[in-house]
Scaffold this active site. Structure first.
Site, PDB file in Angstrom:
ATOM      1  N   TYR A  22       0.700  -0.905  -0.024  1.00 20.44           N
ATOM      2  CA  TYR A  22      -0.089  -0.064  -0.071  1.00 20.44           C
ATOM      3  C   TYR A  22       1.018   1.263   0.082  1.00 20.44           C
ATOM      4  CZ  TYR A  22      -3.132  -3.602   1.579  1.00 20.44           C
ATOM      5  OH  TYR A  22      -3.958  -4.665   1.900  1.00 20.44           O
ATOM      6  N   HIS A  23       1.761   1.150  -1.225  1.00 20.62           N
ATOM      7  CA  HIS A  23       2.733   2.345  -0.985  1.00 20.62           C
ATOM      8  C   HIS A  23       2.851   2.878  -2.483  1.00 20.62           C
ATOM      9  CE1 HIS A  23       4.913   0.470   2.734  1.00 20.62           C
ATOM     10  NE2 HIS A  23       4.181   1.038   2.936  1.00 20.62           N
ATOM     11  N   PRO A  24       1.559   3.359  -2.989  1.00 12.17           N
ATOM     12  CA  PRO A  24       1.839   3.721  -4.478  1.00 12.17           C
ATOM     13  C   PRO A  24       2.328   5.180  -4.590  1.00 12.17           C
ATOM     14  CG  PRO A  24      -0.494   3.973  -3.876  1.00 12.17           C
ATOM     15  CD  PRO A  24       0.397   3.260  -2.518  1.00 12.17           C
TER      16      PRO A  24
END
EC number: 1.1.99.1
Length: 549
Positions: free
Chosen positions: A464-466
């Site tokens: 969850y690190h776009p």
């Protein structure tokens, strides 16, 4: 409705911008946010971190398109739909990133964003409790601290790293990132300390800051200048006017989406969607990057894990302890030890990250086995795979099309296989002899490259690190979207400031660099002289060219 500055999004960067742009009282600020209140135990109790991400009330709930290298699975891509944005639903892990990350940014055209430039902003934003003296901020708005570290498994993990010959770091956010150590979290007095807590709430106490709950449809551009934002609220479409600038801080999915809906992006795609082209910027929506991870899970032979607290009754007890006394398991995200390692000799900076958790569990809170256990979330953090974000239609309410293209670079497979084998080496150390039971996942039968690849295709998930979809770079870079002062190239009065402008993904969780981006961008927007560059030299492993540890 009008203000000097209109900020789209109240997340990590947007909240920091609202605080800094309104600080001297001379500028009026309106923050546009679709999401609702962040007040409540599901968000505020650190140990409840899995809940808000699974609730449509707080999460946009995006899914990727089928990923061809991951058995065509659609990967969850959460983003915060709440006051504070993703800082209100994330894991609260605080990682600045490595010095080489920001030096790489400058090499890629983001002049003025090298490590020496950004370190002063990290210090300005931090209120560090127990960090390395001289390297950490102590009076900023963002509280950062370590967890209670009462579980013996946290210490076993660090000791195992030492036994395997790796470095130990006393403060991975200080001078030395590489090694095993205690993890930091954005919590304070038993609560999540989000960007809303640190920045937005104090800003909203000022008479020159207003929060408007609405849906941002597009940016209004007149004669080459952004003059406001078209919004929808209560079934009515209105325009919020920006007297000076519009700043987009809507996430790496929604920031490029808003630009494209406003006519800024790849001309061919905009025409395909029936949108008038205002500025042809082919880089909008491109350069999508993310971190991937898998869970490596082991049975514990001793009843020391959090397994005993998983039944509903004991979760209720933990919740009551937190609610009434702000103590017990509820005050921590439970990620309290970690490691930042290099995958091979010749790799200069850490590229493998470990989050250790003293229970074997899935992200939704279900036990991985009917027994005590422990696990690490492990991933290779500097993937060369790149994806993109595009429009599904010209309807502002349609979800963006998200294609990560995970594992599309051959090196990713090599590095993730190494992650599996390296984790077995770490869990095989003497420090775990007292606790080590059977391997739950991947499982002891998963040994060959082919078997590991099969496991990865089915079990790799997003961390969850776009980032990267509105890349910052030089004005003559055809794929750059914003310049090093965060101005959208080709449009006056418009900036983007959030993780979407990262030219290259940083090593570690992205909340800290996103807040730093908001802090630094505020000085650019106000025309202030940037904070003086640091002359501190971070530690680089002197053996990096010949050893991985």
């Amino acid at each position: 409705m009008q203000a000097d500055f209109v900020i789209i999004g109240s997340g990590s960067a947007g909240s920091a911008l609202a605080y800094r742009l309104s600080e001297d009282g001379r500028n009026s600020v309106i923050v546009l946010e679709f999401g609702g209140s962040d007040v409540g135990p599901f968000i505020q109790m650190p140990a409840a971190l899995a809940w808000p991400m699974s609730m449509n009330r707080y999460n946009w709930g995006y899914l990727s398109e089928p990923e061809p290298n991951l058995n065509n699975r659609r990967i969850t891509a959460p983003r915060g739909k709440v006051i504070g944005g993703s800082s209100s639903i994330n894991g609260m892990v605080y990682v600045r990133g490595h010095s080489e990350d920001f030096n790489r940014w400058e090499e890629l055209g983001a002049q003025g964003w090298a490590y020496a430039d950004v370190l002063p902003y990290y210090k300005r934003m931090e209120h560090s409790h127990g960090g390395e003296e001289g390297w950490r901020g102590t009076d900023g708005p963002l509280h950062v601290q370590r967890g209670p570290v009462k579980n013996p498994l946290f210490h076993a993990f660090i000791e195992a790293g030492k036994e395997a010959g790796f470095e130990v770091t006393e403060d991975y956010n200080g001078s030395k990132q590489e090694g095993f150590g205690l993890m930091e979290q954005t919590t304070w007095r038993g609560r999540r300390w989000s960007a809303a807590s640190a920045y937005l709430r104090p800003a909203l106490k000022r008479p020159n800051v207003e929060l408007i709950r609405c849906f941002a449809r597009k940016i209004v551009i007149e004669n080459g200048r952004a003059t406001g934002v078209e919004i929808e609220r209560g079934g009515r479409i209105e325009v919020v006017k920006a007297n000076r600038e519009v700043i987009v801080s809507a996430s790496s999915f929604n920031s490029p989406k808003l630009l494209m809906l406003s006519g800024i992006g790849p001309a061919a795609h905009l025409k395909e969607m029936g949108i008038d082209v205002k500025v042809d910027r082919p880089g909008v929506g491109q350069n999508l990057q993310d971190h991937m991870e898998f869970y490596f899970q082991q049975v514990s032979t001793k009843p020391v894990s959090l397994y005993s607290w998983l039944p509903w009754f004991w979760q209720g007890v933990a919740g009551a302890q937190w609610l009434f006394f702000k103590r017990g398991l509820g005050i921590s995200n439970q990620f309290e030890s970690c490691a930042f390692l290099r995958s091979a000799p010749g790799v200069k900076q850490p590229d493998i990250q470990y989050h250790f958790l003293p229970v074997a569990i899935s992200y939704d809170g279900k036990a991985a086995a009917k027994s005590h256990g422990f696990q690490v979330h492990v991933g290779y953090n500097l993937s060369k795979s790149r994806g993109n974000v595009s429009l599904r239609s010209s309807d502002p309410k349609a979800d963006p099309v998200i294609r990560f293209n995970y594992m599309s670079h051959p090196e990713d497979w090599e590095k993730f296989r190494h992650c599996v084998r390296l984790t077995r080496e770490i869990f095989g150390q003497k420090a775990f002899d007292l606790y080590r039971g059977p391997e739950i996942q991947p499982g002891e039968k998963v040994q060959t490259d082919e078997e590991i690849d099969g496991f990865l295709r089915e079990h790799l998930e997003s961390a969850y690190h776009p980032c990267g979809t509105c890349k910052m770079g030089a004005k003559d870079d055809p794929m750059a979207v914003v310049d090093p002062e965060t101005r959208v190239i080709g449009v006056d009065g418009l900036r983007v400031a959030d993780s979407s402008i990262f030219p290259h993904i940083t090593y570690g969780n992205l909340n800290a660099p996103s807040i730093m981006t908001g802090e630094k961008s505020a000085d650019h927007i106000l025309g202030r002289q940037p904070l003086a560059r640091s002359n501190q030299e971070p530690w680089i492993n002197p053996r990096w060219a010949v050893s991985d540890r």
